[in-house]
Design a protein around this motif. Structure first.
Motif, PDB file in Angstrom:
ATOM      1  N   ALA A   1      44.255  46.116  38.834  1.00  0.00           N
ATOM      2  CA  ALA A   1      44.761  45.785  37.504  1.00  0.00           C
ATOM      3  C   ALA A   1      43.754  46.309  36.476  1.00  0.00           C
ATOM      4  O   ALA A   1      42.670  46.767  36.833  1.00  0.00           O
ATOM      5  CB  ALA A   1      44.914  44.270  37.380  1.00  0.00           C
ATOM      6  N   THR A   2      44.108  46.243  35.216  1.00  0.00           N
ATOM      7  CA  THR A   2      43.199  46.664  34.141  1.00  0.00           C
ATOM      8  C   THR A   2      42.624  45.426  33.467  1.00  0.00           C
ATOM      9  O   THR A   2      43.328  44.460  33.220  1.00  0.00           O
ATOM     10  CB  THR A   2      43.954  47.535  33.113  1.00  0.00           C
ATOM     11  OG1 THR A   2      44.423  48.705  33.788  1.00  0.00           O
ATOM     12  CG2 THR A   2      43.051  47.938  31.964  1.00  0.00           C
ATOM     13  N   LEU A   3      41.326  45.486  33.199  1.00  0.00           N
ATOM     14  CA  LEU A   3      40.624  44.374  32.561  1.00  0.00           C
ATOM     15  C   LEU A   3      40.099  44.829  31.206  1.00  0.00           C
ATOM     16  O   LEU A   3      39.501  45.897  31.098  1.00  0.00           O
ATOM     17  CB  LEU A   3      39.454  43.926  33.437  1.00  0.00           C
ATOM     18  CG  LEU A   3      38.510  42.878  32.849  1.00  0.00           C
ATOM     19  CD1 LEU A   3      39.201  41.515  32.774  1.00  0.00           C
ATOM     20  CD2 LEU A   3      37.243  42.776  33.672  1.00  0.00           C
TER      21      LEU A   3
ATOM     22  N   ALA B   1      32.676  39.213  25.864  1.00  0.00           N
ATOM     23  CA  ALA B   1      31.298  38.759  26.023  1.00  0.00           C
ATOM     24  C   ALA B   1      31.150  37.795  27.200  1.00  0.00           C
ATOM     25  O   ALA B   1      30.054  37.609  27.710  1.00  0.00           O
ATOM     26  CB  ALA B   1      30.811  38.097  24.746  1.00  0.00           C
ATOM     27  N   THR B   2      32.246  37.201  27.641  1.00  0.00           N
ATOM     28  CA  THR B   2      32.225  36.323  28.810  1.00  0.00           C
ATOM     29  C   THR B   2      32.539  37.164  30.044  1.00  0.00           C
ATOM     30  O   THR B   2      33.625  37.759  30.119  1.00  0.00           O
ATOM     31  CB  THR B   2      33.278  35.207  28.672  1.00  0.00           C
ATOM     32  OG1 THR B   2      33.011  34.471  27.479  1.00  0.00           O
ATOM     33  CG2 THR B   2      33.259  34.292  29.873  1.00  0.00           C
ATOM     34  N   PRO B   3      31.622  37.247  31.005  1.00  0.00           N
ATOM     35  CA  PRO B   3      31.883  38.064  32.191  1.00  0.00           C
ATOM     36  C   PRO B   3      33.164  37.637  32.911  1.00  0.00           C
ATOM     37  O   PRO B   3      33.437  36.446  33.049  1.00  0.00           O
ATOM     38  CB  PRO B   3      30.654  37.821  33.073  1.00  0.00           C
ATOM     39  CG  PRO B   3      29.591  37.403  32.127  1.00  0.00           C
ATOM     40  CD  PRO B   3      30.293  36.618  31.049  1.00  0.00           C
ATOM     41  N   SER B   4      33.949  38.626  33.332  1.00  0.00           N
ATOM     42  CA  SER B   4      35.202  38.385  34.056  1.00  0.00           C
ATOM     43  C   SER B   4      35.207  39.210  35.326  1.00  0.00           C
ATOM     44  O   SER B   4      34.732  40.351  35.338  1.00  0.00           O
ATOM     45  CB  SER B   4      36.407  38.777  33.200  1.00  0.00           C
ATOM     46  OG  SER B   4      36.456  38.007  32.033  1.00  0.00           O
ATOM     47  N   PHE B   5      35.783  38.637  36.390  1.00  0.00           N
ATOM     48  CA  PHE B   5      35.857  39.334  37.672  1.00  0.00           C
ATOM     49  C   PHE B   5      37.103  40.204  37.705  1.00  0.00           C
ATOM     50  O   PHE B   5      38.204  39.748  37.400  1.00  0.00           O
ATOM     51  CB  PHE B   5      35.907  38.324  38.824  1.00  0.00           C
ATOM     52  CG  PHE B   5      35.834  38.962  40.184  1.00  0.00           C
ATOM     53  CD1 PHE B   5      34.642  39.477  40.663  1.00  0.00           C
ATOM     54  CD2 PHE B   5      36.960  39.040  40.985  1.00  0.00           C
ATOM     55  CE1 PHE B   5      34.565  40.065  41.919  1.00  0.00           C
ATOM     56  CE2 PHE B   5      36.904  39.617  42.245  1.00  0.00           C
ATOM     57  CZ  PHE B   5      35.697  40.131  42.716  1.00  0.00           C
ATOM     58  N   LEU B   6      36.915  41.464  38.082  1.00  0.00           N
ATOM     59  CA  LEU B   6      38.033  42.373  38.306  1.00  0.00           C
ATOM     60  C   LEU B   6      38.134  42.596  39.806  1.00  0.00           C
ATOM     61  O   LEU B   6      37.257  43.217  40.411  1.00  0.00           O
ATOM     62  CB  LEU B   6      37.831  43.695  37.573  1.00  0.00           C
ATOM     63  CG  LEU B   6      38.915  44.758  37.809  1.00  0.00           C
ATOM     64  CD1 LEU B   6      40.290  44.256  37.372  1.00  0.00           C
ATOM     65  CD2 LEU B   6      38.562  46.056  37.080  1.00  0.00           C
ATOM     66  N   ALA B   7      39.191  42.066  40.415  1.00  0.00           N
ATOM     67  CA  ALA B   7      39.415  42.229  41.853  1.00  0.00           C
ATOM     68  C   ALA B   7      39.995  43.609  42.118  1.00  0.00           C
ATOM     69  O   ALA B   7      40.749  44.148  41.305  1.00  0.00           O
ATOM     70  CB  ALA B   7      40.368  41.151  42.361  1.00  0.00           C
ATOM     71  N   SER B   8      39.649  44.164  43.261  1.00  0.00           N
ATOM     72  CA  SER B   8      40.172  45.485  43.612  1.00  0.00           C
ATOM     73  C   SER B   8      41.679  45.436  43.831  1.00  0.00           C
ATOM     74  O   SER B   8      42.367  46.417  43.591  1.00  0.00           O
ATOM     75  CB  SER B   8      39.475  46.022  44.859  1.00  0.00           C
ATOM     76  OG  SER B   8      39.924  45.338  46.017  1.00  0.00           O
TER      77      SER B   8
END
Length: 195
Positions: A121-123, A127-134
């Motif tokens: 998906a596109t993230l 400023a708050t870190p977010s996890f981008l899953a493969s």
């Protein structure tokens, strides 16, 4: 024979456990002074990439580390091609944490044997870190990041798992160790009979 089989089984289980554990690269052991990520950092091949590390704790929002203090980013002239990280052996790639400006949207491109096999998906970072899953459970040997604005984001806690050997490989190893134990036991018996 029984002892040799027990030892072989324990070795196979230990080898399987070693291959199945996830690796998280948090970049905190790098200098954090805008130095390039070392070529073989974390057992991966970064030689074709343009990643540099820096201390995210020293910078202001939005380049917030997810853990520790260091993060990596591409230089201002970064491109999709310069984001490519190659794996030394096939692995499953879980994803990574991102922060930055929303203009620096990020998408993983997953490759295996030169072919694109998955896209995440596109993230839009903040400023708050977010996890981008493969979003892909198959094997990969390279991961790249597609973005319309490289250097507007930072990456942290890059997570992957080395491929677990096929059951047939483990069985073959067990059979080989068992045969070695059998031959050794037979040799000891033959030496005992000769004496």
């Amino acid at each position: 024979m029984k002892k040799a089989f027990t030892i072989a089984l324990a070795l196979a289980m230990a080898a399987g456990a070693q291959f199945a554990s996830a690796t998280v690269l948090n970049f905190d052991d790098l200098s954090g002074n805008a130095d390039p990520v070392p070529t073989n950092y974390g057992g991966l091949d970064w030689s074709a990439s343009g990643w540099v590390s820096f201390n995210g704790s020293d910078s202001s929002d939005p380049y917030t580390p997810h853990s520790g203090s260091n993060v990596i980013t591409l230089s201002w002239d970064g491109t999709d091609a310069l984001s490519l990280v190659r794996f030394g052996q096939a692995a499953t790639f879980d994803g990574a944490w991102f922060s930055g400006y929303a203009e620096g949207d990020v998408t993983f491109q997953l490759f295996y044997q030169g072919q694109l096999v998955g896209t995440s998906a596109t993230l839009d970072p903040s400023a708050t870190p977010s996890f981008l899953a493969s979003g892909y459970a198959g094997l990969v040997d390279a991961v790249g990041i597609k973005s319309n604005a490289h250097a507007f984001y930072v990456m942290d806690d890059f997570t992957f798992t080395a491929a677990v050997p096929e059951p047939s490989v483990t069985l073959l190893m067990l059979a080989g160790l068992g045969a070695t134990g059998f031959v050794a036991a037979r040799r000891r018996r033959a030496q005992g009979d000769a004496a």
